[in-house]
Design an enzyme around this catalytic site. Sequence first.
Site, PDB file in Angstrom:
ATOM      1  CG  ASP A 112      -1.985  -1.055   1.193  1.00  0.00           C
ATOM      2  OD1 ASP A 112      -2.462  -1.365   0.092  1.00  0.00           O
ATOM      3  OD2 ASP A 112      -2.350  -1.559   2.266  1.00  0.00           O
ATOM      4  CG  ASP A 128      -6.638  -1.229  -1.547  1.00  0.00           C
ATOM      5  OD1 ASP A 128      -6.908  -2.427  -1.742  1.00  0.00           O
ATOM      6  OD2 ASP A 128      -5.701  -0.849  -0.813  1.00  0.00           O
TER       7      ASP A 128
END
Length: 157
Positions: A112, A128
Amino acid sequence: MLLFYMIAVIIVGLDQLTKYLTVQSIPLHETIEWIPNLVSFTHHRNTGAAWSILEGQMIFFYIVTVIIVGIIIYYLHTYGRQDKLFGVSLSLIMGGAIGNFIDRLFLQYVVDMVRLEFIDFPIFNVADMALSIGVTLMIIYLIVDEYKNYKQKKVGH
């Protein structure tokens, strides 16, 4: 039909490229400010889902992702052709699911990098974003479709 698969492939490509650039450019847990007090990039590893729920449950994620992608392919072929919004939403969800699946399969965690500085929100990635946008479009599609069905029933009586 090809358009929907191309969207998914583009999402997977962008997702994997941004993850690669993050790993190569930002040391783990380091942050680079991009837009002050708004957005920064942070190299983060997530072994769970959003907010690190189900942390370390890789087998669960493998199984769920394979099932979801299978269902999406089925719906793309049976209903995706009938409505572009539905097809695009499925494509975004599939691309996001596959993007994070690749990380889980080969790294045992998801990379991430996008951090919103103005709110306490989990660090996220392109996959995401695609999943979130895809689900939002799916909700819009379902509301619009339900409204169309309601109007048709009302006119029919």
